[in-house]
Design an enzyme around this catalytic site. Structure first.
Site, PDB file in Angstrom:
ATOM      1  N   ARG A  96      -1.369   3.999  -3.202  1.00  0.00           N
ATOM      2  CA  ARG A  96      -2.353   3.526  -2.404  1.00  0.00           C
ATOM      3  C   ARG A  96      -3.763   4.225  -2.323  1.00  0.00           C
ATOM      4  NH1 ARG A  96      -2.998   7.517   0.254  1.00  0.00           N
ATOM      5  NH2 ARG A  96      -4.711   6.528   1.479  1.00  0.00           N
ATOM      6  N   GLY A  97      -4.749   3.896  -1.721  1.00  0.00           N
ATOM      7  CA  GLY A  97      -5.876   4.178  -1.813  1.00  0.00           C
ATOM      8  C   GLY A  97      -6.877   3.371  -2.745  1.00  0.00           C
ATOM      9  N   ASP A 102     -12.059   0.519   1.894  1.00  0.00           N
ATOM     10  CA  ASP A 102     -11.212  -0.159   0.997  1.00  0.00           C
ATOM     11  C   ASP A 102     -11.971  -1.431   0.515  1.00  0.00           C
ATOM     12  OD1 ASP A 102      -8.301   0.272   1.048  1.00  0.00           O
ATOM     13  OD2 ASP A 102      -9.123   1.264   2.671  1.00  0.00           O
ATOM     14  N   LYS A 135      -8.819   1.755   6.990  1.00  0.00           N
ATOM     15  CA  LYS A 135      -7.633   1.732   7.640  1.00  0.00           C
ATOM     16  C   LYS A 135      -7.628   1.774   9.000  1.00  0.00           C
ATOM     17  CE  LYS A 135      -4.396   2.318   5.775  1.00  0.00           C
ATOM     18  NZ  LYS A 135      -3.923   0.935   5.132  1.00  0.00           N
TER      19      LYS A 135
END
Length: 369
Positions: A65-66, A256, A267
């Protein structure tokens, strides 16, 4: 690598954190190897990904993730899958390649780095239609490695620019995780803190736990603590109080997807942090590589927000459910922070200030030149 050894401390451990190999291509090029981030901080486990299903699940289940790390994994992943296409016919190869690409691209809709990396790899195939498939595969491997090498350079540059925005002794609030585990090296939103630590600077970091998946608790506080950086973990709903107490001089968050007007998807909970920071007169900086900027997306209204399973709220980290089975849940993975709440967006090309429609476009003019 040893990032979980409790007896280690100080600067020698800082390098192990900032240079962690969280995503890499196996030596034979047949697999993608990742750290399973869902098991941190208690266990350091590596996963070997070989099939399309393996890669999809790893991305969807947040084992990797990221945004930058997802892009790196996708680049390596589509190369690994391309090697499995058993044909020397270019048209057949392209058809199968695109099937894999579309499948992987459907795993997470919000992080633009996923589609960015896959489109970049597809461009290698379509722009070399005159070459044998075996040669195209070699070019795909080179491109996938280049995606990661570029991310390393971008994170270092972002860290340098971000460090110029804070001072020794400052209090910094973070949300979610945008450190080395989410990128390649140093990270984006955490990069300036690690770089400052290397240079003898000290910061007091307050890390939001970041519900419901606790990336701040499990990953950010872990990376910072093991690096010897003063970190205090707080629940998300405590951010207002620590700001009111005067303990925060800047907020650093990742991203993101960044729309052309500067609206930013990050997030869930980031928008709330931005609203609080605005109220208390604290600058909020968004840090991320230019690959997260989507100039084809006019504003945050055009960003698709991923909705995830209700059990992430009700059961995931509990021995027993925290709500009745019949209770409905709304579980968006991201929210959009309005550009009017953002002080600046930090990229590898420099610090972008409002109006973002101009400064973000300038980033790509610099890259083209």
């Amino acid at each position: 690598m040893g990032i979980l050894k409790k007896e280690e401390n100080g600067l020698e451990n800082l390098e192990k954190i900032t240079h962690v190999e969280n995503v890499k291509l196996s030596e034979d090029g047949k697999n993608v190897i990742i750290i399973d981030q869902t098991k941190l901080p208690n266990r350091e486990e590596y996963l070997t990904l070989h099939t399309a299903g393996d890669l999809y699940e790893a991305i969807f289940e947040l084992k990797v993730r990221g945004a930058p790390a997802i892009g790196i994994c996708a680049g390596y992943g589509i190369y690994v899958l391309a090697r499995q296409i058993e044909t020397e016919d270019y048209d057949r190869f392209l058809e199968e390649f695109r099937k894999y690409k579309e499948y992987l691209d459907s795993s997470r809709p919000t992080a633009v780095n996923l589609s960015w990396a896959l489109n970049r790899m597809e461009n290698v195939v379509t722009s070399h239609s005159d070459l044998p498939v075996s040669k195209i595969l070699k070019l795909l491997e080179q491109e996938s490695r280049m995606i990661q090498e570029e991310d390393i350079r971008m994170c270092r540059a972002i860290s340098e620019f971000g460090l110029s925005l804070i001072h020794d002794g400052d209090g910094v609030l973070t949300h979610c995780n945008a450190g080395p585990l989410a990128t390649s090296q140093y990270g984006t939103a955490l990069g300036p803190l690690f770089l400052g630590k290397e240079r003898g600077m000290n910061f007091k970091v307050f890390a939001d736990e970041t519900r419901p998946l606790l990336q701040g608790a499990r990953l950010t506080s872990h990376e910072l603590a093991k690096s010897g950086i003063d970190v205090t973990l707080i629940c998300d709903n405590m951010a207002s109080l620590v700001m009111k107490n005067g303990w925060i001089q800047a907020c650093f968050v990742g991203c993101d997807r960044v729309a052309a007007n500067g609206d930013t998807a990050n997030k869930i909970g980031t928008s709330g942090v931005a609203i609080l920071a605005k109220h208390y007169g604290i600058p909020l900086y968004v840090l991320g590589p230019s690959s997260t900027i989507d100039l084809n997306c006019a504003s945050g209204e055009d960003i698709t927000i991923e909705l995830r399973d209700a059990d992430e709220i009700k059961t995931k980290f509990y021995e027993e459910p925290m709500a009745l089975p019949e209770v409905k849940c709304y579980n968006p993975a991201f929210d959009v922070t309005d550009h009017t709440l953002i002080t600046a967006i930090v990229t590898e090309e420099g610090i972008c200030y409002p109006p973002f429609t101009d400064s973000l476009a300038e980033v790509f003019r610099k890259k083209r030149s």
